[in-house]
Design a protein around this motif. Sequence first.
Motif, PDB file in Angstrom:
ATOM      1  N   ALA A 178       5.001  16.891  -7.894  1.00  0.00           N
ATOM      2  CA  ALA A 178       5.214  15.877  -6.860  1.00  0.00           C
ATOM      3  C   ALA A 178       4.168  14.774  -6.949  1.00  0.00           C
ATOM      4  CB  ALA A 178       5.186  16.535  -5.481  1.00  0.00           C
ATOM      5  N   LEU A 179       2.930  15.144  -7.257  1.00  0.00           N
ATOM      6  CA  LEU A 179       1.887  14.135  -7.407  1.00  0.00           C
ATOM      7  C   LEU A 179       2.166  13.254  -8.619  1.00  0.00           C
ATOM      8  CD1 LEU A 179      -0.759  12.924  -6.422  1.00  0.00           C
ATOM      9  CD2 LEU A 179      -1.980  14.675  -7.748  1.00  0.00           C
ATOM     10  N   CYS A 180       2.654  13.848  -9.691  1.00  0.00           N
ATOM     11  CA  CYS A 180       3.022  13.058 -10.871  1.00  0.00           C
ATOM     12  C   CYS A 180       4.098  12.031 -10.517  1.00  0.00           C
ATOM     13  CB  CYS A 180       3.512  13.971 -11.996  1.00  0.00           C
ATOM     14  SG  CYS A 180       2.211  14.785 -12.935  1.00  0.00           S
ATOM     15  N   GLU A 181       5.101  12.449  -9.752  1.00  0.00           N
ATOM     16  CA  GLU A 181       6.166  11.519  -9.359  1.00  0.00           C
ATOM     17  C   GLU A 181       5.588  10.351  -8.558  1.00  0.00           C
ATOM     18  OE1 GLU A 181       9.243  13.582  -7.305  1.00  0.00           O
ATOM     19  OE2 GLU A 181       9.689  14.928  -8.978  1.00  0.00           O
ATOM     20  N   ALA A 182       4.683  10.658  -7.640  1.00  0.00           N
ATOM     21  CA  ALA A 182       4.080   9.601  -6.824  1.00  0.00           C
ATOM     22  C   ALA A 182       3.259   8.646  -7.677  1.00  0.00           C
ATOM     23  CB  ALA A 182       3.214  10.229  -5.740  1.00  0.00           C
ATOM     24  N   LEU A 183       2.460   9.191  -8.584  1.00  0.00           N
ATOM     25  CA  LEU A 183       1.594   8.347  -9.401  1.00  0.00           C
ATOM     26  C   LEU A 183       2.375   7.551 -10.437  1.00  0.00           C
ATOM     27  CD1 LEU A 183      -1.385  10.820  -9.873  1.00  0.00           C
ATOM     28  CD2 LEU A 183      -1.310   8.788  -8.406  1.00  0.00           C
ATOM     29  N   GLU A 184       3.518   8.074 -10.870  1.00  0.00           N
ATOM     30  CA  GLU A 184       4.370   7.309 -11.774  1.00  0.00           C
ATOM     31  C   GLU A 184       4.869   6.048 -11.081  1.00  0.00           C
ATOM     32  OE1 GLU A 184       7.275  10.174 -12.868  1.00  0.00           O
ATOM     33  OE2 GLU A 184       6.076  11.021 -14.509  1.00  0.00           O
ATOM     34  N   VAL A 185       5.219   6.166  -9.802  1.00  0.00           N
ATOM     35  CA  VAL A 185       5.634   4.999  -9.021  1.00  0.00           C
ATOM     36  C   VAL A 185       4.478   4.001  -8.927  1.00  0.00           C
ATOM     37  CG1 VAL A 185       6.317   4.194  -6.725  1.00  0.00           C
ATOM     38  CG2 VAL A 185       7.365   6.257  -7.699  1.00  0.00           C
ATOM     39  N   ALA A 186       3.298   4.505  -8.595  1.00  0.00           N
ATOM     40  CA  ALA A 186       2.129   3.632  -8.437  1.00  0.00           C
ATOM     41  C   ALA A 186       1.771   2.924  -9.729  1.00  0.00           C
ATOM     42  CB  ALA A 186       0.943   4.446  -7.939  1.00  0.00           C
ATOM     43  N   ALA A 187       1.856   3.649 -10.845  1.00  0.00           N
ATOM     44  CA  ALA A 187       1.478   3.066 -12.133  1.00  0.00           C
ATOM     45  C   ALA A 187       2.499   2.047 -12.624  1.00  0.00           C
ATOM     46  CB  ALA A 187       1.303   4.177 -13.168  1.00  0.00           C
ATOM     47  N   ALA A 188       3.774   2.272 -12.282  1.00  0.00           N
ATOM     48  CA  ALA A 188       4.833   1.425 -12.836  1.00  0.00           C
ATOM     49  C   ALA A 188       5.149   0.212 -11.975  1.00  0.00           C
ATOM     50  CB  ALA A 188       6.107   2.249 -13.028  1.00  0.00           C
TER      51      ALA A 188
ATOM     52  N   VAL B 239      -3.453   2.422  -3.550  1.00  0.00           N
ATOM     53  CA  VAL B 239      -2.966   3.787  -3.354  1.00  0.00           C
ATOM     54  C   VAL B 239      -4.069   4.580  -2.673  1.00  0.00           C
ATOM     55  CG1 VAL B 239      -2.106   5.888  -4.460  1.00  0.00           C
ATOM     56  CG2 VAL B 239      -1.540   3.651  -5.438  1.00  0.00           C
ATOM     57  N   ASP B 240      -3.768   5.175  -1.530  1.00  0.00           N
ATOM     58  CA  ASP B 240      -4.719   6.019  -0.816  1.00  0.00           C
ATOM     59  C   ASP B 240      -4.313   7.475  -0.990  1.00  0.00           C
ATOM     60  OD1 ASP B 240      -6.597   4.178   0.606  1.00  0.00           O
ATOM     61  OD2 ASP B 240      -4.704   3.389   1.388  1.00  0.00           O
ATOM     62  N   LEU B 241      -5.196   8.268  -1.588  1.00  0.00           N
ATOM     63  CA  LEU B 241      -4.939   9.683  -1.847  1.00  0.00           C
ATOM     64  C   LEU B 241      -5.738  10.521  -0.854  1.00  0.00           C
ATOM     65  CD1 LEU B 241      -3.716  11.917  -3.640  1.00  0.00           C
ATOM     66  CD2 LEU B 241      -5.672  11.636  -5.176  1.00  0.00           C
ATOM     67  N   ARG B 242      -5.028  11.338  -0.055  1.00  0.00           N
ATOM     68  CA  ARG B 242      -5.664  12.136   0.984  1.00  0.00           C
ATOM     69  C   ARG B 242      -5.098  13.542   0.974  1.00  0.00           C
ATOM     70  NH1 ARG B 242      -7.950   8.324   4.551  1.00  0.00           N
ATOM     71  NH2 ARG B 242      -7.032   6.234   4.412  1.00  0.00           N
ATOM     72  N   GLY B 243      -5.701  14.388   1.809  1.00  0.00           N
ATOM     73  CA  GLY B 243      -5.193  15.734   2.019  1.00  0.00           C
ATOM     74  C   GLY B 243      -5.180  16.059   3.497  1.00  0.00           C
TER      75      GLY B 243
ATOM     76  N   ARG C 295       0.833  -1.206   0.000  1.00  0.00           N
ATOM     77  CA  ARG C 295       0.000   0.000   0.000  1.00  0.00           C
ATOM     78  C   ARG C 295       0.867   1.255   0.000  1.00  0.00           C
ATOM     79  NH1 ARG C 295      -5.039  -0.827   4.095  1.00  0.00           N
ATOM     80  NH2 ARG C 295      -5.471   1.241   3.245  1.00  0.00           N
ATOM     81  N   LEU C 296       0.446   2.219  -0.808  1.00  0.00           N
ATOM     82  CA  LEU C 296       1.145   3.498  -0.894  1.00  0.00           C
ATOM     83  C   LEU C 296       0.188   4.607  -0.475  1.00  0.00           C
ATOM     84  CD1 LEU C 296       3.725   5.041  -1.858  1.00  0.00           C
ATOM     85  CD2 LEU C 296       2.575   5.281  -4.090  1.00  0.00           C
ATOM     86  N   SER C 297       0.603   5.395   0.500  1.00  0.00           N
ATOM     87  CA  SER C 297      -0.188   6.547   0.944  1.00  0.00           C
ATOM     88  C   SER C 297       0.374   7.807   0.300  1.00  0.00           C
ATOM     89  CB  SER C 297      -0.124   6.660   2.475  1.00  0.00           C
ATOM     90  OG  SER C 297      -0.774   7.831   2.915  1.00  0.00           O
ATOM     91  N   VAL C 298      -0.494   8.554  -0.381  1.00  0.00           N
ATOM     92  CA  VAL C 298      -0.115   9.800  -1.055  1.00  0.00           C
ATOM     93  C   VAL C 298      -0.920  10.918  -0.402  1.00  0.00           C
ATOM     94  CG1 VAL C 298      -0.014  11.027  -3.248  1.00  0.00           C
ATOM     95  CG2 VAL C 298       0.319   8.542  -3.199  1.00  0.00           C
ATOM     96  N   VAL C 299      -0.227  11.870   0.223  1.00  0.00           N
ATOM     97  CA  VAL C 299      -0.907  12.884   1.025  1.00  0.00           C
ATOM     98  C   VAL C 299      -0.544  14.279   0.544  1.00  0.00           C
ATOM     99  CG1 VAL C 299      -1.309  13.781   3.345  1.00  0.00           C
ATOM    100  CG2 VAL C 299      -0.846  11.338   3.017  1.00  0.00           C
TER     101      VAL C 299
ATOM    102  N   VAL D  44      -6.467   3.066  -6.965  1.00  0.00           N
ATOM    103  CA  VAL D  44      -6.527   4.308  -6.202  1.00  0.00           C
ATOM    104  C   VAL D  44      -7.864   4.469  -5.480  1.00  0.00           C
ATOM    105  CG1 VAL D  44      -6.364   6.834  -6.315  1.00  0.00           C
ATOM    106  CG2 VAL D  44      -4.933   5.412  -7.804  1.00  0.00           C
ATOM    107  N   SER D  45      -7.776   4.831  -4.203  1.00  0.00           N
ATOM    108  CA  SER D  45      -8.931   5.281  -3.432  1.00  0.00           C
ATOM    109  C   SER D  45      -8.660   6.723  -3.014  1.00  0.00           C
ATOM    110  CB  SER D  45      -9.137   4.416  -2.179  1.00  0.00           C
ATOM    111  OG  SER D  45      -9.507   3.102  -2.518  1.00  0.00           O
TER     112      SER D  45
END
Length: 310
Positions: free
Chosen positions: A160-170, A177-181, A139-143, A224-225
């Motif tokens: 920075a979000l692109c870098e995180a999502l590139e990791v998740a996609a690849a 992937v949990d996307l929060r703020g 699991r990857l948490s993206v905040v 992604v959630s």
Amino acid sequence: MESPFCVIDITPSTPPPSPAHDEVVVGVAARPGQAPVGFDLLLTAGSDAPRPWVACADPHLTARRIGEAVSRHPTASLALVQVLRMGHALLPPDRLLVESLAYSALQGGADFRAWLAAAPPRTPRPAKEPVRLHRHGDRLSVVLDRPWARNAFDAATRDALCEALEVAAADPSITRVDLRGTGPAFCSGGDLTEFGTSRDTAQAHRVRVSRSPAALLLRCADKVSAHLHGACVGAGIELAAFAGRVTATADTVIRLPEIGMGLIPGAGGTASLPARVGRERTAYLALSGAPLAAPDALRWGLVDEVTEAR
């Protein structure tokens, strides 16, 4: 110039409107019958109505208010419905491309420049680390982590979000992937301190396409959630809607304010929202600028679950 706006009262015998490339066409009905074709937006009375209808207490009053918004921002309003109409015939990546082209064209328009000139000066408030990552097993948490700016979406956050999502996609070993703020809002939309800072709208389109969180979300959406709370404005809902699952706390409020700036949604909203709620309801949110509360977002299918407060 006459407002490019047309309202048609729908009855069982009303024929479909003629194709109109230069008008926003709104249909109004007392009851939500079988949805007719050829309308950009369908309004009906009542407290609830099936897709693609939008239920409101007074549909004629709502239509008049939308007509006033179209009159104030005719170019952006017409661009919005044209992009939405084209979307059903395009693959999602191509929808993003068309949206970006239209957005860049409007950035060079008089309406946006007038909004920009009237906007108060704002001081940038960058973050050293606008997006925080934490991995635990698969699991990857993206905040999003600019709480003082209500996680407004600036260029640094986008990159920075692109870098995180590139990791998740690849990385196939990442299965969720949990996307929060952080802070009081998931994301309050584009950072207004950066609006209009690029004078080359053609280059802005190139950057928007090459550094696209929306395109990356398309690649890994099933993982992604998105977890929404507070204000979810503009990019805040446009990106979240790509997620395979979207939850929202009861205090979540969703808005698309871009038409009032002389623009259209530019973070992927003309691709992500129609996939969840249809182009007619997307047009309503964008043309009216009206807030959508969490229970209504759940009924529409824009979110999948309403949860308790954080």
